[in-house]
Enzyme design. Structure first.
Site, short mmCIF file in Angstrom:
data_model
loop_
_atom_site.label_atom_id
_atom_site.label_comp_id
_atom_site.label_asym_id
_atom_site.label_seq_id
_atom_site.Cartn_x
_atom_site.Cartn_y
_atom_site.Cartn_z
N TYR A 1 47.31 57.43 50.69
CA TYR A 1 48.64 56.97 50.27
C TYR A 1 49.67 58.04 50.57
O TYR A 1 49.45 59.23 50.34
CB TYR A 1 48.67 56.67 48.77
CG TYR A 1 50.06 56.39 48.23
CD1 TYR A 1 50.58 55.10 48.24
CD2 TYR A 1 50.87 57.42 47.75
CE1 TYR A 1 51.87 54.85 47.78
CE2 TYR A 1 52.15 57.17 47.29
CZ TYR A 1 52.64 55.89 47.31
OH TYR A 1 53.92 55.63 46.86
N GLU B 1 57.17 53.91 51.71
CA GLU B 1 55.80 53.90 51.17
C GLU B 1 54.83 53.41 52.24
O GLU B 1 55.04 52.36 52.85
CB GLU B 1 55.74 53.00 49.95
CG GLU B 1 54.42 53.07 49.20
CD GLU B 1 54.45 52.27 47.91
OE1 GLU B 1 54.38 52.88 46.84
OE2 GLU B 1 54.57 51.03 47.99
#
Length: 391
Positions: free
Chosen positions: A112, A200
């Site tokens: 991530y 993101e």
């Protein structure tokens, strides 16, 4: 302002961030043709991803894998036009109008990466986690130590030593560190130069053949900076937004639809938040956040009123104005104008204080319309909640 995944990936690609090969498709034929092209270029499979402004698409059936162009076409026919329901869309879901058709990749690890503005620190913060492919909110709640952060000086940008530190913290192989530094540097440049409020990548992947990719991508922009980015403004998809919020944006009104039955019109964001709180305290539920701003004129007030009343869930209306720049008499004229234009039938409660308050009350009194003027905020909240419950 939000954009779709395929649009975000197109932007990231310009900044040297590696993304899978793929194209957006709006018809079965386009999806099948893109799949055929990808298979011809060596792909072993393709993934079809519904393009909506919400997460959780995979769990909702919005991500499918095909092993042939024909299968991709068949899946596209089923997915296009479907109502996709995820934990972020609410029970009403979103209609799928576009698909991103991409090559599948040999995934080794799912990680991530995210960048957002930390308002407490007044700086962008670069976040990474080895727990990729999961809901990052869940990771943050259950294991906050799994998210590592680097604060970025806006004047310096992401420095190489910070990128290396983040890359090593992800447990990447030594031969991937340089590639990861380039990836992160490009990502931050995209965030900074487009006035992003959020970037993101979840998941950020390593492949079995030693490459790094943004397998998914999400970018949100700062609305207040969009006057600098005409090209980005054109990426807005109003079909993904609430129609009332879209209408409000045309008149520079700050409106967010909520689930309650008490419509609110307030000047000032802080007073609007306090108004929603006191409605809850009185046992009601606000139907919206609506801040007409300090400099609103009678015409804007009329439009705000029309938007507020367009919500069929609204059973009563509370107008809470503290007159400063927006004088109370200006507001009163706008309310009377709007009430007559919309043939108002719902109960309307007003709490008015500030500049020209007596003139404003006189305008309401002489209008011949049935308004309830409250003595204070507590009195206004109790009266409007009682009216909504009785309606």
């Amino acid at each position: 302002m939000k954009i779709h995944e395929y649009q975000a990936k197109a932007i990231l690609k310009k900044y040297g961030v590696a993304v899978p090969r793929g194209e957006v498709a709006e018809t079965r034929e386009q999806a099948e043709a893109t799949a055929q092209s990808l298979f011809g270029a060596g792909a072993t499979g393709v993934v079809l991803k519904a393009q909506i402004h919400a997460g959780g698409r995979g769990k909702g059936g919005g991500v499918k894998i095909a092993r042939s162009a024909q299968e991709a076409g068949e899946l596209a026919a089923k997915m296009l036009g479907m109502t996709l329901i995820t934990h972020q869309t609410g029970p009403e879901g979103r209609i799928v109008r576009r698909l991103l058709v991409e090559e599948t990749l040999p995934i080794e690890k799912e990680l991530y990466i995210g960048i957002l503005v930390d308002r407490g620190e007044g700086k962008p913060v670069f976040m990474v986690s080895a727990a990729g492919g999961m809901d990052i909110e869940q990771v943050a709640a259950e294991n906050p130590g799994a998210i590592l952060k680097e604060y970025i000086d806006p004047g310096m940008g992401l420095e190489a030593f910070q990128a290396r530190k983040l890359a090593f913290s992800l447990g990447l192989k030594p031969q991937l560190i340089h590639q990861a530094v380039q990836f992160m540097t490009g990502l931050f440049k995209a965030f900074q130069q487009t006035d992003g409020s959020l970037v993101e990548i979840n998941p950020f992947i390593t492949t079995t053949d030693g490459r790094l990719f943004a397998l998914d991508a999400k970018i949100n922009f700062d609305d207040n900076a969009m006057f600098r980015h005409a090209d980005l403004r054109d990426l807005r998809d109003i079909t993904e937004e609430d129609p009332l919020e879209v209408e409000a944006s045309k008149y520079n009104l700050n409106y967010i639809k909520l689930d309650g039955s008490v419509g609110c019109m307030v000047n000032g964001a802080g007073l609007a938040m306090a108004t929603m709180d006191i409605i809850r305290y009185a046992g009601g539920m606000p139907a919206n956040f609506l801040d007409v701003g300090g400099g609103a004129n009678a015409d804007q007030v009329t439009h705000a009123f029309e938007i507020l009343l367009s919500d069929k869930n609204v059973k009563a209306v509370l107008i809470n104005i503290f007159g400063g720049i927006l004088r109370v008499d200006t507001l009163a004229n706008g309310v009377v104008q709007a009430a007559r234009a919309t043939n108002l039938k719902l109960p309307l409660v007003l709490r008015l204080e500030g500049t020209n308050v007596e003139q404003g009350r006189e305008i309401l009194k002489n209008s011949g319309l049935n308004f309830t003027v409250a003595e204070n905020m507590k009195d206004a909240a109790e009266k409007v909640v009682a009216a909504a419950n009785a309606n």
